[in-house]
Design an enzyme around this catalytic site. Structure first.
Site, PDB file in Angstrom:
ATOM      1  N   HIS A  20      38.485   8.963 110.975  1.00 50.84           N
ATOM      2  CA  HIS A  20      37.527   8.545 111.994  1.00 50.84           C
ATOM      3  C   HIS A  20      37.307   7.033 111.943  1.00 50.84           C
ATOM      4  O   HIS A  20      37.075   6.477 110.880  1.00 50.84           O
ATOM      5  CB  HIS A  20      36.208   9.286 111.772  1.00 50.84           C
ATOM      6  N   ASP A  28      54.265  -3.496 122.447  1.00 51.92           N
ATOM      7  CA  ASP A  28      55.544  -3.748 123.107  1.00 51.92           C
ATOM      8  C   ASP A  28      56.523  -4.432 122.168  1.00 51.92           C
ATOM      9  O   ASP A  28      56.193  -4.779 121.032  1.00 51.92           O
ATOM     10  CB  ASP A  28      55.336  -4.528 124.405  1.00 51.92           C
ATOM     11  N   HIS A  98      43.548 -11.290 125.613  1.00 52.33           N
ATOM     12  CA  HIS A  98      44.917 -11.113 125.137  1.00 52.33           C
ATOM     13  C   HIS A  98      45.086 -11.743 123.755  1.00 52.33           C
ATOM     14  O   HIS A  98      45.727 -11.165 122.868  1.00 52.33           O
ATOM     15  CB  HIS A  98      45.898 -11.717 126.157  1.00 52.33           C
ATOM     16  N   TRP A 121      51.543  -6.979 128.871  1.00 52.66           N
ATOM     17  CA  TRP A 121      50.318  -6.563 128.195  1.00 52.66           C
ATOM     18  C   TRP A 121      50.410  -5.114 127.699  1.00 52.66           C
ATOM     19  O   TRP A 121      49.436  -4.380 127.679  1.00 52.66           O
ATOM     20  CB  TRP A 121      49.082  -6.777 129.078  1.00 52.66           C
ATOM     21  N   GLY A 122      51.587  -4.712 127.290  1.00 52.06           N
ATOM     22  CA  GLY A 122      51.827  -3.351 126.820  1.00 52.06           C
ATOM     23  C   GLY A 122      51.446  -3.160 125.370  1.00 52.06           C
ATOM     24  O   GLY A 122      52.270  -2.714 124.564  1.00 52.06           O
ATOM     25  N   ASN A 123      50.220  -3.506 125.042  1.00 50.23           N
ATOM     26  CA  ASN A 123      49.717  -3.398 123.673  1.00 50.23           C
ATOM     27  C   ASN A 123      48.382  -2.677 123.720  1.00 50.23           C
ATOM     28  O   ASN A 123      47.429  -3.166 124.322  1.00 50.23           O
ATOM     29  CB  ASN A 123      49.554  -4.792 123.061  1.00 50.23           C
TER      30      ASN A 123
END
Length: 151
Positions: A20, A28, A98, A121-123
């Site tokens: 938890h 990316d 970012h 921005w594939g994070n």
């Protein structure tokens, strides 16, 4: 042999360590993973594997309480944001700059999974939660207000 789910041994083992509030990032191909991070590198070639496939497989294995992504996702990659919202529909969503995603957030992650994604921005950060009905659904157990709606 394992029948289903994630077959990659390092990734499967890393998911089993999460508890938890732990943070796992799925990133990316160009993400600057900090030195010393628990890095699981799945990237083979451009978009292999892609971000959504890896996130979907992980979503099937862990409870996700929160999703964090760069604020640029909301404005500049809305299709990714819509997909995230529908995939993690029970999670709380937040944004960071970012720069924070690349820096501070990455240093907080217990695990960072690198995909082959070539996606702006594939994070994505996933904060682990608990299965509320299983933890708080027992007879005589009173769930805290912040979990009551999930029962």
């Amino acid at each position: 042999m394992k029948k289903r789910g994630i077959l990659n041994a390092p990734l499967s083992a890393a998911l089993a360590t999460l508890g938890h509030t732990d943070l796992i990032m799925v990133v990316d191909a160009g993400f600057p993973i900090p030195p010393g991070a628990n890095r699981i590198d799945l990237a083979i070639a451009e978009n292999i594997p892609d971000l959504r496939t890896v996130l979907s497989l992980i979503a099937d294995e862990i409870v996700v309480e929160g999703v964090v992504r760069a604020d640029d996702v909301v404005t500049n990659n809305p299709r990714l944001d819509e997909w995230l919202q529908s995939t993690f529909d029970d999670a709380e969503f937040t944004t960071r700059t970012h720069a924070d995603v690349l820096g501070e957030l990455a240093h907080q992650a217990k695990v960072i999974v690198r995909t082959g994604a070539f996606e702006p921005w594939g994070n994505v950060g996933l904060f682990c939660g608990v299965d509320v009905p299983r933890w708080f659904g027992g007879e005589g157990v009173i769930a805290p207000d912040y979990y009551a709606a999930k029962l």
